[in-house]
Design a protein around this motif. Structure first.
Motif, PDB file in Angstrom:
ATOM      1  N   UNK A 214      65.362 -38.533 -11.617  1.00  0.00           N
ATOM      2  CA  UNK A 214      66.543 -38.085 -12.369  1.00  0.00           C
ATOM      3  C   UNK A 214      67.799 -38.254 -11.521  1.00  0.00           C
ATOM      4  N   UNK A 215      68.930 -38.204 -12.203  1.00  0.00           N
ATOM      5  CA  UNK A 215      70.202 -38.444 -11.515  1.00  0.00           C
ATOM      6  C   UNK A 215      70.826 -37.178 -10.949  1.00  0.00           C
ATOM      7  N   UNK A 216      70.396 -36.019 -11.419  1.00  0.00           N
ATOM      8  CA  UNK A 216      71.020 -34.779 -10.945  1.00  0.00           C
ATOM      9  C   UNK A 216      70.448 -34.367  -9.583  1.00  0.00           C
ATOM     10  N   UNK A 217      71.122 -33.450  -8.942  1.00  0.00           N
ATOM     11  CA  UNK A 217      70.758 -33.044  -7.584  1.00  0.00           C
ATOM     12  C   UNK A 217      69.581 -32.068  -7.577  1.00  0.00           C
ATOM     13  N   UNK A 218      69.006 -31.925  -6.407  1.00  0.00           N
ATOM     14  CA  UNK A 218      67.909 -30.961  -6.222  1.00  0.00           C
ATOM     15  C   UNK A 218      68.390 -29.542  -6.521  1.00  0.00           C
ATOM     16  N   UNK A 219      69.617 -29.260  -6.158  1.00  0.00           N
ATOM     17  CA  UNK A 219      70.187 -27.931  -6.382  1.00  0.00           C
ATOM     18  C   UNK A 219      70.241 -27.619  -7.874  1.00  0.00           C
ATOM     19  N   UNK A 220      70.618 -28.616  -8.674  1.00  0.00           N
ATOM     20  CA  UNK A 220      70.706 -28.420 -10.125  1.00  0.00           C
ATOM     21  C   UNK A 220      69.323 -28.185 -10.723  1.00  0.00           C
ATOM     22  N   UNK A 221      68.365 -28.955 -10.269  1.00  0.00           N
ATOM     23  CA  UNK A 221      66.993 -28.786 -10.760  1.00  0.00           C
ATOM     24  C   UNK A 221      66.473 -27.390 -10.402  1.00  0.00           C
ATOM     25  N   UNK A 222      66.715 -26.984  -9.157  1.00  0.00           N
ATOM     26  CA  UNK A 222      66.251 -25.684  -8.688  1.00  0.00           C
ATOM     27  C   UNK A 222      66.911 -24.545  -9.465  1.00  0.00           C
ATOM     28  N   UNK A 223      68.191 -24.708  -9.792  1.00  0.00           N
ATOM     29  CA  UNK A 223      68.909 -23.657 -10.519  1.00  0.00           C
ATOM     30  C   UNK A 223      68.314 -23.435 -11.913  1.00  0.00           C
ATOM     31  N   UNK A 224      67.843 -24.522 -12.524  1.00  0.00           N
ATOM     32  CA  UNK A 224      67.280 -24.428 -13.879  1.00  0.00           C
ATOM     33  C   UNK A 224      65.753 -24.523 -13.879  1.00  0.00           C
ATOM     34  N   UNK A 225      65.166 -24.222 -12.744  1.00  0.00           N
ATOM     35  CA  UNK A 225      63.730 -24.420 -12.543  1.00  0.00           C
ATOM     36  C   UNK A 225      62.880 -23.734 -13.621  1.00  0.00           C
ATOM     37  N   UNK A 226      63.105 -22.466 -13.851  1.00  0.00           N
ATOM     38  CA  UNK A 226      62.261 -21.722 -14.799  1.00  0.00           C
ATOM     39  C   UNK A 226      62.456 -22.217 -16.236  1.00  0.00           C
ATOM     40  N   UNK A 227      63.673 -22.583 -16.556  1.00  0.00           N
ATOM     41  CA  UNK A 227      63.934 -23.092 -17.912  1.00  0.00           C
ATOM     42  C   UNK A 227      63.243 -24.443 -18.106  1.00  0.00           C
ATOM     43  N   UNK A 228      63.294 -25.302 -17.112  1.00  0.00           N
ATOM     44  CA  UNK A 228      62.632 -26.614 -17.193  1.00  0.00           C
ATOM     45  C   UNK A 228      61.125 -26.445 -17.350  1.00  0.00           C
ATOM     46  N   UNK A 229      60.552 -25.527 -16.565  1.00  0.00           N
ATOM     47  CA  UNK A 229      59.114 -25.269 -16.678  1.00  0.00           C
ATOM     48  C   UNK A 229      58.764 -24.763 -18.075  1.00  0.00           C
ATOM     49  N   UNK A 230      59.556 -23.819 -18.569  1.00  0.00           N
ATOM     50  CA  UNK A 230      59.290 -23.222 -19.880  1.00  0.00           C
ATOM     51  C   UNK A 230      59.329 -24.269 -20.990  1.00  0.00           C
ATOM     52  N   UNK A 231      60.307 -25.144 -20.949  1.00  0.00           N
ATOM     53  CA  UNK A 231      60.421 -26.195 -21.977  1.00  0.00           C
ATOM     54  C   UNK A 231      59.298 -27.209 -21.834  1.00  0.00           C
ATOM     55  N   UNK A 232      58.980 -27.587 -20.609  1.00  0.00           N
ATOM     56  CA  UNK A 232      57.899 -28.547 -20.376  1.00  0.00           C
ATOM     57  C   UNK A 232      56.576 -28.020 -20.923  1.00  0.00           C
ATOM     58  N   UNK A 233      56.339 -26.721 -20.784  1.00  0.00           N
ATOM     59  CA  UNK A 233      55.106 -26.117 -21.281  1.00  0.00           C
ATOM     60  C   UNK A 233      55.024 -26.174 -22.804  1.00  0.00           C
ATOM     61  N   UNK A 234      56.165 -26.082 -23.460  1.00  0.00           N
ATOM     62  CA  UNK A 234      56.180 -26.186 -24.919  1.00  0.00           C
ATOM     63  C   UNK A 234      55.652 -27.543 -25.356  1.00  0.00           C
ATOM     64  N   UNK A 235      56.060 -28.591 -24.665  1.00  0.00           N
ATOM     65  CA  UNK A 235      55.597 -29.939 -24.992  1.00  0.00           C
ATOM     66  C   UNK A 235      54.139 -30.149 -24.564  1.00  0.00           C
ATOM     67  N   UNK A 236      53.801 -29.664 -23.375  1.00  0.00           N
ATOM     68  CA  UNK A 236      52.448 -29.886 -22.859  1.00  0.00           C
ATOM     69  C   UNK A 236      51.395 -29.133 -23.679  1.00  0.00           C
ATOM     70  N   UNK A 237      51.715 -27.922 -24.099  1.00  0.00           N
ATOM     71  CA  UNK A 237      50.767 -27.109 -24.865  1.00  0.00           C
ATOM     72  C   UNK A 237      50.869 -27.355 -26.370  1.00  0.00           C
ATOM     73  N   UNK A 238      51.789 -28.243 -26.745  1.00  0.00           N
ATOM     74  CA  UNK A 238      51.952 -28.625 -28.153  1.00  0.00           C
ATOM     75  C   UNK A 238      52.250 -27.429 -29.052  1.00  0.00           C
ATOM     76  N   UNK A 239      53.244 -26.638 -28.650  1.00  0.00           N
ATOM     77  CA  UNK A 239      53.726 -25.545 -29.496  1.00  0.00           C
ATOM     78  C   UNK A 239      54.735 -26.141 -30.483  1.00  0.00           C
TER      79      UNK A 239
END
Length: 248
Positions: A214-239
């Protein structure tokens, strides 16, 4: 709930049939299959009647007999082009027949003479509209129940990653651009087999790999870490219900 599976394998050719296929076979004259359907779905019929009558129903009651007749009627009347599943349609037919019975009983007890209603084209159209409205209402109820179950399962999944709904609401990016960017990262993560396997196993983001993709920084990813995980789980678990909110 239902003792007969929604799918079966025919003994003669090994084909797999869904419920609607069985109904079509029964309509074409397979009386043994019709008997198996009526017998196998007796618990379903009882449950529908009990909800209408708001009391326990046993096999000696008139309502039970009416429910079985209505289920058989539903087999005859069901059409695949109606756009609904057979059990949804059967639920509607059973409810209507039991309600009609209850109303007749009430009228007889009160000695009320009702005017004759002509079975004209308008009455048929009105009846069809009522049926469609009943089917639509029942399907909405099923969707609502499915959403509730999905949310409960999602909550349990999040807890495995140390995330709660309360924390997630605070971690959600406030700006639209930041939120959309986090969602894109989550989609990328969910679509990559190696990255998603890391997430599910380690219960954390594969930061080094994401930085390379991705093009964004590590700091940006870390700041939104929990939100990214939560959204990824929605796709992975097919909710799917929750996914519709993200994709809209």
């Amino acid at each position: 709930m239902v003792s007969l599976s929604l799918q079966w394998t025919a003994s003669d050719n090994g084909q797999t049939f869904v419920m609607e296929d069985k109904i079509l076979l029964a309509q074409k004259g397979d009386e043994q299959l019709r008997h198996e359907l009526i017998s196998g779905y007796q618990p379903f019929v009882k449950k529908v009647i009990s909800k209408v009558c708001r009391r326990y129903i046993n096999e000696s009651m008139d309502e039970y007999s009416i429910g079985l007749l209505a289920f058989n009627e539903a087999i005859d009347q069901f059409q695949t082009n109606q756009g609904s599943k057979f059990l949804t349609f059967a639920n509607m037919v059973i409810r209507r027949r039991v309600i009609d019975h209850i109303r007749r009983e009430q009228r007889q007890n009160q000695n009320i003479v009702l005017p004759y209603e002509e079975d004209d084209e308008f009455a048929q159209e009105e009846n069809y509209a009522e049926q469609q409205a009943s089917i639509a209402h029942y399907e909405l109820e099923l969707q609502r129940e499915k959403r509730v179950e999905e949310i409960e399962d999602y909550q349990a999944t999040l807890s495995e990653f140390g995330i709660t709904f309360s924390v997630l609401s605070k971690q959600c990016p406030k700006h639209i651009d930041a939120r959309e960017n986090a969602i894109e990262i989550a989609r990328l993560l969910a679509s990559n087999e190696q990255l998603s396997a890391y997430l599910l196993q380690k219960k954390r983001l594969p930061m080094r790999n994401l930085e390379e993709l991705v093009s964004c920084s590590r700091k940006t990813i870390e700041r939104n870490r929990k939100y990214i995980i939560a959204v990824a789980l929605i796709y992975l678990k097919k909710y799917h219900a929750l996914q519709s909110y993200i994709d809209s």
